[in-house]
Design an enzyme around this catalytic site. Structure first.
Site, short mmCIF file in Angstrom:
data_model
loop_
_atom_site.label_atom_id
_atom_site.label_comp_id
_atom_site.label_asym_id
_atom_site.label_seq_id
_atom_site.Cartn_x
_atom_site.Cartn_y
_atom_site.Cartn_z
CB SER A 51 46.57 43.23 44.35
OG SER A 51 47.12 42.62 43.38
CB THR A 52 41.54 41.74 45.33
OG1 THR A 52 41.87 42.20 43.72
CG2 THR A 52 40.13 42.03 45.10
CE1 TYR A 140 48.17 40.31 39.51
CE2 TYR A 140 48.42 40.04 41.84
CZ TYR A 140 47.88 40.53 40.47
OH TYR A 140 46.76 41.13 40.99
CE LYS A 166 45.54 38.21 39.55
NZ LYS A 166 44.91 39.33 39.07
N GLY A 191 44.09 39.54 33.44
CA GLY A 191 43.58 40.15 34.98
C GLY A 191 42.99 41.73 34.73
CG ASP A 193 38.74 42.60 36.61
OD1 ASP A 193 39.60 42.14 36.28
OD2 ASP A 193 37.65 42.85 37.65
CD GLU A 194 39.51 47.63 34.12
OE1 GLU A 194 39.81 46.44 34.11
OE2 GLU A 194 39.88 48.58 34.77
CB SER A 210 39.44 43.47 42.17
OG SER A 210 39.10 44.23 41.00
O1 MN9 Z 1 44.60 41.92 38.56
C1 MN9 Z 1 42.99 43.53 39.14
N1 MN9 Z 1 44.19 44.77 39.13
C2 MN9 Z 1 44.47 45.49 40.10
C3 MN9 Z 1 43.78 42.37 39.13
O2 MN9 Z 1 43.76 45.50 41.41
C4 MN9 Z 1 45.31 46.41 39.90
C5 MN9 Z 1 42.04 43.97 38.34
O3 MN9 Z 1 40.80 43.12 38.62
C6 MN9 Z 1 41.55 45.49 38.35
O4 MN9 Z 1 41.48 45.58 39.88
C7 MN9 Z 1 40.12 45.65 37.70
C8 MN9 Z 1 39.66 46.96 37.68
O5 MN9 Z 1 40.44 48.00 37.15
O6 MN9 Z 1 40.38 45.35 36.34
#
Ligand code: MN9
Length: 300
Positions: A51-52, A140, A166, A191, A193-194, A210
């Site tokens: 996605s990123t 994923y 993931k 997955g 990050d927060e 990401s």
């Molecule tokens: O799984 C990412 N999820 C999305 C990977 O892109 C929806 C995360 O890395 C988020 O981008 C990140 C920021 O919200 O946690």
């Protein structure tokens, strides 16, 4: 033959941004620059064209060219996971086979998207991909593609070659349940990050995300604190990181990451493909000032 097994993939794994020039054309020079920048840090691997990585915005040829360039630049320093998801099984198989030939260590995919496929179809999709690539598969699970149920995770995990997940969801108690159901060796990568601290506390083997394109140093510190049993320290790092992440999330995340990589880290990852936002110069200045203001407050 892959160089690394999933057992060797842990720590902080950036879901790497893909690199496009001003004209939106794939830019492999920029891909190499970002790769070498990230490989200079103690990252645990790279996750490509997900996605990123705007994977669904790219043609198969572009995805293959990007994967080849990054793997060449990585030169065996860290494991590489390639997201091979596409709109049909045959297209995904083609990408999965290519990933194996190009030297990837593992493949990954969201479940097939857009149509509501049956559980049988989804399970068949993963089995076909593993078969095509002969590489370990990391499922994923992400809301963007439709989260699968715990029962479905258990079913997918039982497929020969599916060796990890993931897990981009906030229900972290399921990380324990996944390990209970599929065994300790089944790899779980957090997955959100927060919620890296939470993911690691709930038994995940690493974090894939990401914001690690930009904030790898902070999360490497967090990961080391968790490994050292310093939960209080890791929580402090997570709070700092989250102030920066929440700043990023006030904007269109991927374009903001690329903009700030350039202003803060001096790495030019280019722009995002439309319809992602293309910020005008005054908006760019505002985002940079916003982010720097928080960094200053945090003493970073
Ligand atoms: O799984 C990412 N999820 C999305 C990977 O892109 C929806 C995360 O890395 C988020 O981008 C990140 C920021 O919200 O946690």
């Amino acid at each position: 033959m892959p160089k690394f097994s999933l057992k060797q993939i842990s720590g902080v794994v950036p879901a790497m941004l893909s690199t496009f020039g001003e004209d939106e054309k794939l830019d492999l020079k920029r891909a190499r620059a970002l790769t070498s920048h990230l490989c200079e840090k103690k990252i645990g691997g790279l996750y490509l064209t997900g996605s990123t990585g705007e994977g669904f915005m790219m043609t198969a040829e572009e995805r293959k060219a990007f994967v080849e360039a990054v793997i060449d630049e990585v030169d065996g320093r860290v494991p590489v996971i390639v997201h091979a998801g596409a709109i049909s099984t045959a297209a995904s198989e083609d990408l999965a086979r290519h990933a194996a030939k190009a030297g990837a260590d593992a493949i990954s995919s969201v479940p097939p998207i857009y149509w509501r496929f049956s559980d049988d179809s989804i399970a068949g999709y993963y089995a076909d991909l593993v078969q095509a690539a002969g590489l370990p598969m990391i499922v994923y699970n992400i809301a963007l593609a439709g989260l699968v149920s715990f029962e479905m995770i258990r079913r997918l995990g039982a497929i020969d070659g599916v060796e990890g997940i993931k897990y981009t969801s906030t229900t972290h108690y399921d990380m324990f349940r996944i390990k209970e159901a599929l065994g300790e060796d089944f790899r779980v990568y957090s997955g959100s990050d927060e919620m890296a601290v939470s993911g690691l506390a709930f038994g995940s083997d690493g974090i894939i995300g990401s914001t690690y394109n930009l904030l790898a140093d902070l999360f490497i510190r967090l990961d080391e604190q968790m490994k050292a049993g310093d939960l209080a320290g890791a929580e402090r790092t997570q709070k700092e990181a989250n102030r920066l992440i929440f700043c990023l999330l006030r904007y269109d995340l991927l374009p903001a990451l690329k903009l700030l990589l350039k202003s803060e880290e001096n790495v030019d990852a280019g722009i995002c493909r439309r319809p992602f936002t293309r910020y005008a110069p005054d908006q760019q200045a505002e985002i940079i000032a916003d982010f720097r203001g928080i960094k200053r407050e945090l003493g970073l």
